[in-house]
Design an enzyme around this catalytic site. Structure first.
Site, PDB file in Angstrom:
ATOM      1  N   ASP A  19      32.765 -18.811  -5.399  1.00 15.07           N
ATOM      2  CA  ASP A  19      33.196 -17.645  -4.821  1.00 15.07           C
ATOM      3  C   ASP A  19      32.108 -17.429  -3.812  1.00 15.07           C
ATOM      4  OD1 ASP A  19      34.203 -14.909  -4.580  1.00 15.07           O
ATOM      5  OD2 ASP A  19      32.423 -14.124  -5.341  1.00 15.07           O
ATOM      6  N   THR A  50      30.990 -14.060  -1.472  1.00 14.21           N
ATOM      7  CA  THR A  50      30.233 -12.959  -1.412  1.00 14.21           C
ATOM      8  C   THR A  50      29.519 -12.882  -2.956  1.00 14.21           C
ATOM      9  OG1 THR A  50      32.063 -12.090  -0.312  1.00 14.21           O
ATOM     10  CG2 THR A  50      30.314 -10.640  -0.704  1.00 14.21           C
ATOM     11  N   PHE A  88      39.545   4.336   5.805  1.00 17.41           N
ATOM     12  CA  PHE A  88      39.822   3.138   6.234  1.00 17.41           C
ATOM     13  C   PHE A  88      40.997   2.461   5.436  1.00 17.41           C
ATOM     14  CE2 PHE A  88      39.337  -1.513   5.400  1.00 17.41           C
ATOM     15  CZ  PHE A  88      39.300  -2.124   6.580  1.00 17.41           C
ATOM     16  N   ARG A 142      30.112 -10.499  10.524  1.00 14.07           N
ATOM     17  CA  ARG A 142      31.239  -9.170  10.616  1.00 14.07           C
ATOM     18  C   ARG A 142      31.236  -8.515  11.811  1.00 14.07           C
ATOM     19  NH1 ARG A 142      32.389  -7.415   5.134  1.00 14.07           N
ATOM     20  NH2 ARG A 142      33.745  -6.073   5.837  1.00 14.07           N
ATOM     21  N   GLY A 191      32.347 -11.674  -9.802  1.00  8.99           N
ATOM     22  CA  GLY A 191      33.150 -10.557 -10.208  1.00  8.99           C
ATOM     23  C   GLY A 191      33.997 -10.700 -11.187  1.00  8.99           C
ATOM     24  N   THR A 192      34.556  -9.503 -11.493  1.00 11.30           N
ATOM     25  CA  THR A 192      35.764  -9.667 -12.224  1.00 11.30           C
ATOM     26  C   THR A 192      37.005 -10.331 -11.597  1.00 11.30           C
ATOM     27  OG1 THR A 192      34.970  -7.255 -13.118  1.00 11.30           O
ATOM     28  CG2 THR A 192      37.076  -7.871 -13.814  1.00 11.30           C
ATOM     29  N   ASP A 199      37.004 -12.901 -10.362  1.00 12.71           N
ATOM     30  CA  ASP A 199      36.783 -14.298 -10.581  1.00 12.71           C
ATOM     31  C   ASP A 199      37.196 -14.673 -12.113  1.00 12.71           C
ATOM     32  OD1 ASP A 199      35.729 -14.948  -7.931  1.00 12.71           O
ATOM     33  OD2 ASP A 199      33.906 -13.964  -8.839  1.00 12.71           O
TER      34      ASP A 199
END
Length: 1165
Positions: free
Chosen positions: A494, A496, A588, A648, A827-828, A830
């Protein structure tokens, strides 16, 4: 009537169901045939052949039938299909069925037999009863019209209007019906009892086989040895069960704790526990206090919330949730996974802030001033429940007793059968010999092929790696996955939080005024308008515990040096600029790719304070471009150049609205606010790599692994990180992009464009370019170019904008193509991928990158150690004291490490077999090193055990019939040597650096089989030659010796050493030593024989001892080992043969290695 097999999968969980009813116990296949067989056997034995005359034959026959019956019963336990076949009868009419066989779809757990419940129908006027069953916590109901089962239909797709007009449940009866239909909002995870788990392990095929072997040894007076082995096996299984229980208890904590919540029932607000909620309830939700999470999936009807969804999606940005009352068209239907996400509060998430509904409307108003929501899913059907189901029922646990081990035993069995047949044929030549004892001897030969220490040896190597990993802050819940880490071919990461750190850096702004080239100027030099946009255009909220919101926005506000106050006002830390108050926000949304804000500031005009308004907008550069009054000529060039650098880039727009009345403010639409903007620059935010990422990835690539990135981030950023970390090494990277409904491969600078299938073969595409596809691209290829996608899959380097299910799809596809995969994520989002990968490694979010320096106090006991009272040294006592001290230190260390981190639902570690307590990906290198070390160790053990078993089969058959036996002392010393060598092999450590060469993935390859057979041939020839020579020199030896099986019950065997006996003992010792010395392969995966000092010493000492015995150098030693005196000419032959055996065995092993190599490993281009 319903067809008793309903093919075409019911949903993505269940493949098909089949209806059955149980058969009476006496008629079941495990009992009925045997009710006929046993009487027939006993009749034949007692009446026809005579009980006394054929006692042994009868006993053996009964034993065989009993074993077959036990096996059939166990097969029912092992396979649901066998159980249905033998103990149930298929039913066509569902109302007569009592049980259902449920077969899940691929990668979704196991088939089960579940109870079919018959209850009164909940629908009025329905004469048919409700038929339902629960499979993996999901309820399936029978549909009498369609004649199939389907999951309970939750109110998830109604129109917005229906939700808004709902008044909840008006009476208790309707609540009861809903409870029957949907169940309560409970997520009860039952942790099984110790005995239940132990039973599951004790009935595993391998364990059963060993208990069977132990029982046979008991029959042959090997009491102590057998019982000791059994106790060892049981203890080992118990420790594994304990570990499993600990993991389950961890998962158990993840369910939501029930708490009081306001619900609107029977036309009034009341407090109930959150686990009593049912779909259709109207509830009031407020900011989560005391860590209370959203209890179930809820649609927001009135009021708005800011929600932290990181525990479900891994996304650290708190999401803004809008209510349905603000939606213009209420006729549309809710799509909870699509556009409706904006209105959904998902179970298991945390409400950071809520805004109560405005006072004006006449709708419901909660007494606690919370937001009003409508429950649409509860229990295990919520998003959180689905996640827990993945964890509970996802993938099969890996144990050591895999197919490979069985294959290995079958290979050895061929030789054992030959040996047993030899004993049977030769034994039957003597008519007086007891057939029962002969049969027992043959069966013992068959079982001796399976070394009793096999499972213990396998787990020894694994446990050594477990300990080494825990010292490196890596914890493993499925120890037998460690050898898989040695076989890994593709490593997926992954991005980030795994490769890059979560700390964002605001580099500055670009594209302002004269800066037409892509130069970035610091914020301190930026114009005031730019700073005002950065200070106001965000969704941050100031709470008691600090600012909450998107880390990116936090970073920009901090870099701009403005502060946020509780009343949504922003003030500069220094400087003359007036403070601004945020009046209105358009949040957003990923669909619109922008957000806008109206903010006001006060100016003193002729003594009066006047409020002036500005609109500030930020968003994706391509979106903002169309909203600008005039677009600078360098606009595209600047933002594309910066995007390709991996940063970014957000465009900023500004417009002065002047003075407005509150009425005018309210009437301003989003379109008005976001038009006629003045461009005030691009803000550049970069996400730095973690300090160890480069080093770790280069080591992994160097070690012949293919590396892949699977991320939710945008393709350009992902490709930049991939290039920096050398994931992509070819000159061009192509991204699959869509333009006007046309898909094509485009290079990053968009200079090159190729059709979807540009060449005849996929190889031509993958050999020239590195590829990146997005989640949408995956869906397109899967639907229209499936075959092409499967060919590309192992060669795609970057998967960007991927949803959790798609991440899982990548891993499952790579596995189905036969690649051993490793997944590393934090993270979840994944969880699915981590669960399905052969080796899933979770990195704990927010953990430090390196372990803390150890405090100095720890060294104190070691400094004190030398103060030993004077006197004679007892090495044993010293060693014991040292060992206890070491264990105490290790325990203390583990306790210390266990303290700080708490595993939350959001942590991927719940599902992954490996968890690293540090956030650096160097742990992947450690896991692969330990994996390779364990894999090579187990392969060596297999080779050594195979050679020993083959030599044993020969000596137990041919030599046994010649009356050659060892004394108890000899046997004990030999087994001690064996045990110590195995122990030292299992304790070998991996090398510091990963080697380019990869180990062989399994034992079934030409090299391993050829080396075992050729070494056996060398040993066999030496053994036969020496036996022949010794026999020739023993003319007085009894040609028909009395064997163990010929002894009477109370007769003890006497051991009289002779030339033949001593010769065989010495050579068998020498064979074992040379087997260890030759088959221990250290480099390039673990330390060589020279570095593994304990093993080296034990081989050298025992080798020296054997040579001394053969050469007769130490008479006391010869007496201790009960070895006879050898004639000088024979002694010379003996020593020569021992040396020749060692040399030739070494040569044939190296020759096999040179000829057949290390086995072919697939290369990924």
């Amino acid at each position: 009537m319903v067809s008793n097999k309903m093919q075409s999968s019911l949903d993505d969980l269940v493949q098909y169901t089949q209806l059955f009813k149980p058969v009476a116990t006496i008629l079941q296949g495990t009992i009925l045939p045997f009710l006929l067989i046993y009487p027939a056997i006993f009749y034949s034995w007692i009446v026809v052949y005579g009980f006394e005359d054929n006692f042994e034959a009868g006993f053996v026959t009964v034993a065989i039938v009993a074993v077959v019956q036990i096996l059939i019963c166990l097969c029912c336990y092992w396979s649901v299909h066998v159980q249905c076949f033998l103990s149930c009868s298929a039913v066509k009419d569902p109302s007569k069925a009592q049980i259902v066989k449920v077969v899940p779809t691929l990668n979704n757990g196991f088939s089960e037999i579940v109870k079919l419940h018959h209850t009164e129908s909940t629908k009025k006027g329905n004469t048919n009863p409700d038929l339902w069953f629960i499979f993996q916590k999901s309820k399936y109901i029978y549909d009498w019209d369609k004649k199939t089962f389907h999951t309970v239909e939750f109110p998830t797709n109604k129109s917005y209007e229906e939700y808004m007009e709902s008044k909840g449940y008006t009476d208790d009866e309707s609540v009861e019906i809903a409870e029957k239909e949907f169940g309560k909002n409970e997520m009860i995870m039952v942790v099984p009892e110790f005995m239940e788990l132990f039973k599951e392990r004790a009935t595993a095929p391998f364990f059963v086989f060993q208990v069977f072997c132990v029982a046979l040894w008991c029959l042959d007076r090997y009491w102590y040895y057998s019982i000791f082995t059994l106790v060892m096996l049981v203890m080992f299984e118990c420790t594994l069960v304990q570990q499993q229980l600990r993991n389950m208890a961890e998962i158990r904590k993840m369910g939501n704790k029930p708490y009081n919540i306001s619900v609107y029932r029977n036309r009034r607000w009341r407090q109930i526990m959150s686990d009593q909620l049912v779909p259709g309830d109207i509830v009031s939700v407020t900011r989560s206090l005391n860590e209370n999470l959203v209890p179930c999936d809820i649609v927001l009807l009135r009021g708005s919330c800011i929600v932290d969804e990181s525990m479900l999606t891994g996304e650290s940005v708190p999401q803004m949730k809008e209510s349905l009352e603000n939606v213009k068209s209420l006729k549309q239907n809710l799509d909870p996974e699509g556009d409706g996400k904006l209105h959904m509060l998902f179970g298991g998430t945390k409400i950071v802030q809520h805004s109560s509904p405005s006072k004006i409307t006449s709708s419901l108003k909660a007494p606690d001033n919370g937001c009003i929501g409508y429950v649409i899913r509860n229990g295990f059907n919520t998003s959180q429940g689905k996640l827990l189901r993945t964890i509970l029922f996802g993938v099969k646990r890996v144990t050591a007793n895999n197919i490979e081990t069985f294959g290995f035993i079958l290979f050895l069995l061929i030789f054992a059968i030959a040996a047993a047949a030899y004993v049977w044929i030769k034994g039957c030549e003597d008519p007086e010999r007891n057939r029962y004892k002969l049969f027992l001897e043959c069966t013992l030969i068959l079982t001796s092929v399976v070394p009793p220490e096999l499972p213990i040896e396998l787990s020894l190597a694994v446990n050594t790696s477990l300990l080494s990993l825990s010292k490196l802050a890596v914890f493993c819940t499925e120890p037998f996955r460690i050898p898989f880490a040695g076989k890994v071919e593709i490593c997926c990461f992954d991005k980030t939080g795994t490769l890059t750190s979560d700390n964002l850096v605001v580099e500055g702004v670009a594209g302002i005024g004269d800066h037409t080239i892509a130069t970035v100027i610091p914020l301190s030099d930026a114009p005031i308008e730019t700073i005002q946009v950065l200070a106001t255009c965000h969704s941050l909220v100031q709470l008691e515990d600090g600012v909450v919101g998107d880390p990116l926005e936090k970073a920009t506000l901090k870099a701009a040096e403005w502060n946020l106050t509780k009343g949504d006002a922003v003030v500069p830390k220094r400087g003359k600029s007036p403070g601004l108050k945020i009046v209105h926000r358009n949040h957003f949304s990923s669909a619109l790719k922008r957000m806008s804000v109206i903010a006001g500031y006060q100016i003193n005009e002729r003594g009066f304070m006047e409020t002036h308004y500005i609109s500030s907008v930020k968003g994706a550069p391509e979106t903002i471009k169309s909203m600008l009054k005039e677009v600078p000529s360098h606009y595209d060039h600047v933002y594309l150049t910066l995007s390709r650098r991996g940063a970014r880039v957000l465009a900023l727009g500004y417009r002065n609205l002047g003075k407005l009345s509150s009425q005018e403010l309210r009437e301003l639409s989003r379109e008005d606010i976001e038009s006629d903007l003045t461009f005030v620059g691009f803000v550049i935010i970069s996400c730095p790599l973690k300090s160890d990422s480069k080093k770790a990835i280069s080591e992994i690539i160097h070690a012949s692994h293919s590396v892949v990135m699977i991320t939710g981030d945008n393709p350009l950023t992902a490709c930049h990180v991939a290039k920096e970390l050398k994931f992509t090494q070819k000159t061009e990277v192509l991204i699959l992009t869509e333009d006007n409904r046309q898909w094509s491969w485009k290079s990053i600078d968009e200079e090159m464009s190729l059709p979807v299938e540009p060449f005849k073969t996929s190889k031509q595409l993958t050999s020239k370019f590195d590829l990146c596809i997005t989640g949408e691209g995956l869906t397109f290829l899967n639907e229209h170019h499936h075959k092409f996608l499967i060919q590309l899959m192992p060669h795609i380097k970057v998967f960007a904008r991927f949803a959790p299910k798609q991440k899982e799809f990548v891993i499952v596809t790579l596995k189905s193509l036969g690649y051993v995969t490793l997944m590393c994520g934090d993270g979840t989002n994944d969880v699915g991928a981590l669960k399905h990968a052969d080796v899933g490694v979770a990195i704990l979010a927010n953990a430090p990158e390196r372990s803390r320096e150890k405090p100095k106090e720890e060294h104190i006991p070691e400094i004190e150690a030398p103060r030993r009272p004077p006197g004679p040294r007892d090495p044993r006592a010293e060693a014991r004291a040292e060992a206890t001290a070491r264990i105490r230190r290790a325990m203390k260390k583990l306790e210390e490490e266990d303290q700080p981190q708490l595993v939350r639902l959001g942590d991927a570690s719940v599902a992954a077999p490996f968890t690293s307590r540090l956030s650096s990906i160097l742990c992947i290198c450690h896991i692969i090193k330990q994996g390779r070390c364990t894999l090579v160790t187990t392969l060596q053990m297999f080779k050594i055990l195979a050679l020993n078993a083959l030599i044993l089969a020969y000596s137990q058959s041919v030599l046994y019939l010649d009356g050659i036996k060892f004394s108890d002392t000899q046997a004990t010393l030999q087994s001690l040597l064996l045990a110590s060598c195995f122990l030292f092999i299992s304790r070998s450590k991996p090398l510091k650096q990963l080697s380019k060469q990869r180990p062989l993935p399994n034992i079934f390859n030409v090299y391993t089989i050829m080396t075992v057979l050729t070494q056996f041939m060398v040993h066999f020839l030496c053994l036969v030659y020496l036996v022949h020579e010794a026999t020739a020199r023993s003319p007085n030896r009894d040609t028909k010796p009395k064997l163990d099986m010929d002894l009477a019950e109370d007769e003890e065997r006497e051991f009289a050493p002779d030339l033949l006996n001593s010769t065989v003992y010495i050579i068998s010792m020498a064979l074992q030593i040379s087997t260890f010395a030759i088959n221990y392969r250290g480099e390039p995966f673990m330390e060589g024989l020279r570095d593994n000092k304990p093993l080296l010493y034990s081989i050298v000492i025992s080798g020296g001892t054997v040579l001394a015995l053969a050469a007769g150098l130490l008479p006391e030693l010869t007496n201790m080992f009960e070895i006879v005196y050898f004639p000088p000419d024979f002694r010379v032959i003996l020593v020569q043969i021992l040396i020749a055996d060692m040399v030739f065995a070494y040569l044939v092993d190296r020759l096999c290695l040179w000829l057949f190599g290390e086995g072919a490993l697939r290369k990924l281009t």
